[in-house]
Design a protein around this motif. Structure first.
Motif, short mmCIF file in Angstrom:
data_model
loop_
_atom_site.label_atom_id
_atom_site.label_comp_id
_atom_site.label_asym_id
_atom_site.label_seq_id
_atom_site.Cartn_x
_atom_site.Cartn_y
_atom_site.Cartn_z
N LEU A 81 0.86 -1.17 0.00
CA LEU A 81 0.00 0.00 0.00
C LEU A 81 0.90 1.23 0.00
CD1 LEU A 81 -3.11 0.14 0.08
CD2 LEU A 81 -2.96 0.67 2.51
N PRO A 82 0.84 2.06 -1.03
CA PRO A 82 1.68 3.27 -1.06
C PRO A 82 1.46 4.11 0.19
CG PRO A 82 0.61 2.93 -3.19
CD PRO A 82 -0.02 1.95 -2.23
N PRO A 83 2.49 4.83 0.64
CA PRO A 83 2.37 5.62 1.88
C PRO A 83 1.16 6.53 1.93
CG PRO A 83 4.65 5.54 1.18
CD PRO A 83 3.85 4.89 0.09
N ALA A 84 0.83 7.17 0.81
CA ALA A 84 -0.31 8.09 0.82
C ALA A 84 -1.62 7.34 1.10
CB ALA A 84 -0.41 8.83 -0.52
N HIS A 85 -1.77 6.16 0.47
CA HIS A 85 -2.99 5.38 0.68
C HIS A 85 -3.01 4.77 2.08
CE1 HIS A 85 -3.11 4.87 -3.96
NE2 HIS A 85 -3.74 5.98 -3.56
N ARG A 86 -1.83 4.36 2.55
CA ARG A 86 -1.75 3.84 3.92
C ARG A 86 -2.16 4.90 4.91
NH1 ARG A 86 4.02 4.10 5.69
NH2 ARG A 86 3.30 6.27 5.83
N ASP A 87 -1.66 6.12 4.74
CA ASP A 87 -1.99 7.19 5.68
C ASP A 87 -3.47 7.53 5.62
OD1 ASP A 87 0.66 7.23 6.38
OD2 ASP A 87 1.16 9.01 5.19
N GLU A 88 -4.05 7.47 4.43
CA GLU A 88 -5.49 7.72 4.31
C GLU A 88 -6.28 6.65 5.06
OE1 GLU A 88 -9.05 8.31 0.97
OE2 GLU A 88 -7.00 7.88 0.32
N LEU A 89 -5.85 5.41 4.90
CA LEU A 89 -6.53 4.32 5.60
C LEU A 89 -6.43 4.49 7.11
CD1 LEU A 89 -7.95 1.56 5.63
CD2 LEU A 89 -5.69 0.50 5.47
N LEU A 90 -5.24 4.83 7.60
CA LEU A 90 -5.07 5.02 9.04
C LEU A 90 -5.90 6.19 9.55
CD1 LEU A 90 -1.22 4.39 9.49
CD2 LEU A 90 -3.11 2.90 10.16
N ALA A 91 -6.01 7.23 8.74
CA ALA A 91 -6.82 8.38 9.15
C ALA A 91 -8.30 8.00 9.21
CB ALA A 91 -6.61 9.54 8.18
N ARG A 92 -8.75 7.22 8.23
CA ARG A 92 -10.16 6.83 8.19
C ARG A 92 -10.51 5.90 9.35
NH1 ARG A 92 -13.56 7.04 3.79
NH2 ARG A 92 -12.85 8.35 2.07
N THR A 93 -9.61 5.00 9.68
CA THR A 93 -9.89 4.01 10.72
C THR A 93 -9.39 4.42 12.10
OG1 THR A 93 -7.81 2.84 10.28
CG2 THR A 93 -9.75 2.14 9.02
N GLU A 94 -8.68 5.56 12.19
CA GLU A 94 -8.07 6.02 13.44
C GLU A 94 -7.13 4.95 14.01
OE1 GLU A 94 -10.94 7.55 16.22
OE2 GLU A 94 -12.04 8.63 14.67
N GLY A 95 -6.45 4.24 13.10
CA GLY A 95 -5.50 3.22 13.54
C GLY A 95 -6.13 1.94 14.04
N TRP A 96 -7.42 1.74 13.77
CA TRP A 96 -8.15 0.55 14.21
C TRP A 96 -7.55 -0.69 13.55
CZ3 TRP A 96 -13.41 -1.13 11.93
CH2 TRP A 96 -14.01 -2.11 12.75
N MET A 97 -6.98 -1.58 14.35
CA MET A 97 -6.26 -2.73 13.82
C MET A 97 -7.15 -3.60 12.96
SD MET A 97 -3.18 -3.89 13.86
CE MET A 97 -2.81 -5.07 12.56
N THR A 98 -8.38 -3.81 13.38
CA THR A 98 -9.30 -4.64 12.58
C THR A 98 -9.62 -3.95 11.26
OG1 THR A 98 -10.22 -5.80 14.48
CG2 THR A 98 -11.61 -5.63 12.54
N GLY A 99 -9.57 -2.62 11.23
CA GLY A 99 -9.79 -1.92 9.98
C GLY A 99 -8.75 -2.31 8.93
N LEU A 100 -7.52 -2.51 9.37
CA LEU A 100 -6.47 -2.95 8.44
C LEU A 100 -6.76 -4.35 7.93
CD1 LEU A 100 -5.10 -0.47 9.78
CD2 LEU A 100 -2.95 -1.72 9.65
N ARG A 101 -7.22 -5.23 8.81
CA ARG A 101 -7.53 -6.60 8.39
C ARG A 101 -8.69 -6.60 7.39
NH1 ARG A 101 -7.12 -7.82 14.28
NH2 ARG A 101 -4.95 -8.41 14.66
N LEU A 102 -9.69 -5.76 7.66
CA LEU A 102 -10.82 -5.68 6.73
C LEU A 102 -10.38 -5.11 5.39
CD1 LEU A 102 -13.53 -4.42 9.24
CD2 LEU A 102 -13.39 -6.69 8.21
N ALA A 103 -9.46 -4.15 5.42
CA ALA A 103 -8.93 -3.60 4.17
C ALA A 103 -8.17 -4.67 3.39
CB ALA A 103 -8.02 -2.41 4.46
N ALA A 104 -7.43 -5.52 4.13
CA ALA A 104 -6.70 -6.60 3.46
C ALA A 104 -7.67 -7.59 2.82
CB ALA A 104 -5.80 -7.31 4.47
N LEU A 105 -8.80 -7.85 3.48
CA LEU A 105 -9.81 -8.73 2.88
C LEU A 105 -10.37 -8.11 1.61
CD1 LEU A 105 -11.81 -9.88 6.05
CD2 LEU A 105 -10.27 -11.25 4.65
N ARG A 106 -10.53 -6.79 1.64
CA ARG A 106 -11.02 -6.09 0.44
C ARG A 106 -10.01 -6.24 -0.69
NH1 ARG A 106 -12.46 -0.53 -1.60
NH2 ARG A 106 -14.75 -0.47 -1.58
N ALA A 107 -8.73 -6.15 -0.33
CA ALA A 107 -7.68 -6.30 -1.34
C ALA A 107 -7.69 -7.69 -1.95
CB ALA A 107 -6.32 -6.01 -0.72
N ALA A 108 -8.03 -8.68 -1.12
CA ALA A 108 -8.06 -10.06 -1.61
C ALA A 108 -9.14 -10.24 -2.68
CB ALA A 108 -8.31 -11.02 -0.46
#
Length: 274
Positions: free
Chosen positions: A202-229
Motif C-alpha cells: 500500500l503506497p504511503p499516501a494510501h496507507r496514511d489515508e486508511l489510518l486516518a479513516r480508521t483512526e489506527g483501528w487494527m481490525t480496519g487494516l484486516r478488513l482492508a486486506a480482505l477487500r484487497a483479496a
C-alpha cells in the motif's frame, strides 16, 4: 461459553498477526511498576492479541490468564475461574495453590489477597473482557480484590471499558497504569509490517489515508486486506467505509449484538471507518 481449561489458557490466533513490540513493551513497563493495569480500547483494537503476546513471551511462568464471559457475572463462577487461573500459573507454588480460598466463601477476595502475600515472586493475572462484568454485583468483590491485593499479585484488566470498577483511588495513588485506544492504534510502521506480512503493498499516501479513516483501528487494516483479496485497487482499499458488508458484519457481531438494550453506542462502539 468457553470450557474452564480454555478460559485459563493464553489465546493463540489462527490468523497471521504482526508483532507489535511497541504495545507489548508498554504492557511490560506498566506491569513492572503498577499493581493494576487497564488495557482499554474499542473492539478489534488488538487488546487481547497484545496481552496474549506479552503473556506468551513471559519466560518465568509468572503470568496467569482468565478469559471472562457472561457466566462470570456470578461470584461463584468468577472466583472458581480466578482460583483455577492462579492454580494453573507455574510461578504459584503448590502449597500456595492448595491454600487458595473456596469460591463459595463470601470473603474470597480478602482471603485471596491474604494468601497472595505468600507468593515468592510477583504473579500477574490477565483478566480479559472485563467489560463483560459491567453492571454485575460481582464487581464489588473485584473492587475489593483490586484494593487489597498485595504487590505480589498484579492485575491486567483488558476490555472495551473498565466495567465501572472503582479505579480512581488507584490512579491518584500511582498504582494504576492505563493503556488506551491511542496507544493501541496502529502506527504507519505497524501498518506497513502488517500489509507486507499478508503480501500487499500500500503506497504511503494510501496507507496514511486508511489510518486516518480508521483512526489506527487494527481490525480496519484486516478488513482492508480482505477487500484487497477481492482484487480492489490500493486507492479503493484505503477508502474502506462502514458500508462495506465485512465492516457492517463485524460491527454487528462484535459490538452491537453484545450491547445491553439501554447502552449508548458512543460508550461501546469502536472507531469505525467513515
Amino acid at each position: 461459553m468457553l470450557a474452564a481449561s480454555d478460559k485459563v489458557a493464553v489465546p493463540r490466533s489462527n490468523v497471521p498477526l504482526v508483532e507489535r513490540t511497541r504495545v507489548t513493551d508498554l504492557i511490560a513497563q506498566a506491569t513492572s511498576g503498577h499493581r493494576v493495569t487497564l488495557v482499554c480500547g474499542p473492539s478489534g483494537a488488538g487488546k487481547t492479541v497484545a496481552c496474549a503476546s506479552w503473556a506468551n513471551a513471559a519466560q518465568d511462568g509468572s503470568v496467569g490468564w482468565l478469559s471472562l464471559d457472561y457466566g462470570d457475572r456470578w461470584p461463584r463462577q468468577l472466583w472458581t475461574h480466578v482460583r483455577l487461573a492462579l492454580a494453573s500459573t507455574p510461578a504459584v507454588p503448590g502449597e500456595v495453590a492448595r491454600e487458595l480460598p473456596d469460591p463459595e466463601d463470601d470473603a474470597f477476595p480478602f482471603r485471596l489477597a491474604e494468601i497472595a502475600e505468600q507468593l515468592p515472586v510477583p504473579v500477574t493475572l490477565v483478566v480479559d473482557d472485563i467489560c463483560d462484568l459491567a453492571g454485575a454485583s460481582v464487581l464489588t468483590g473485584v473492587d475489593q480484590l483490586i484494593r487489597h491485593a498485595p504487590p505480589t499479585l498484579r492485575l491486567i484488566l483488558s476490555g472495551r471499558h473498565p466495567a465501572g470498577l472503582a479505579v480512581a483511588r488507584l490512579r491518584v495513588g500511582g498504582e494504576l497504569a492505563e493503556i488506551g485506544g491511542a496507544e493501541l492504534a496502529c502506527t504507519p510502521e505497524e501498518a506497513d509490517a502488517y500489509f507486507a506480512m499478508v503480501g500487499l503493498h500500500l503506497p504511503p499516501a494510501h496507507r496514511d489515508e486508511l489510518l486516518a479513516r480508521t483512526e489506527g483501528w487494527m481490525t480496519g487494516l484486516r478488513l482492508a486486506a480482505l477487500r484487497a483479496a477481492r482484487g480492489k485497487q490500493a486507492a479503493s482499499i484505503s477508502r474502506i467505509t462502514g458500508d462495506e458488508p465485512a465492516v457492517a458484519d463485524y460491527l454487528w457481531d462484535e459490538v452491537l449484538a453484545s450491547l445491553p438494550p439501554t447502552a449508548g453506542s458512543s460508550c461501546y462502539a469502536p472507531a469505525s471507518p467513515t
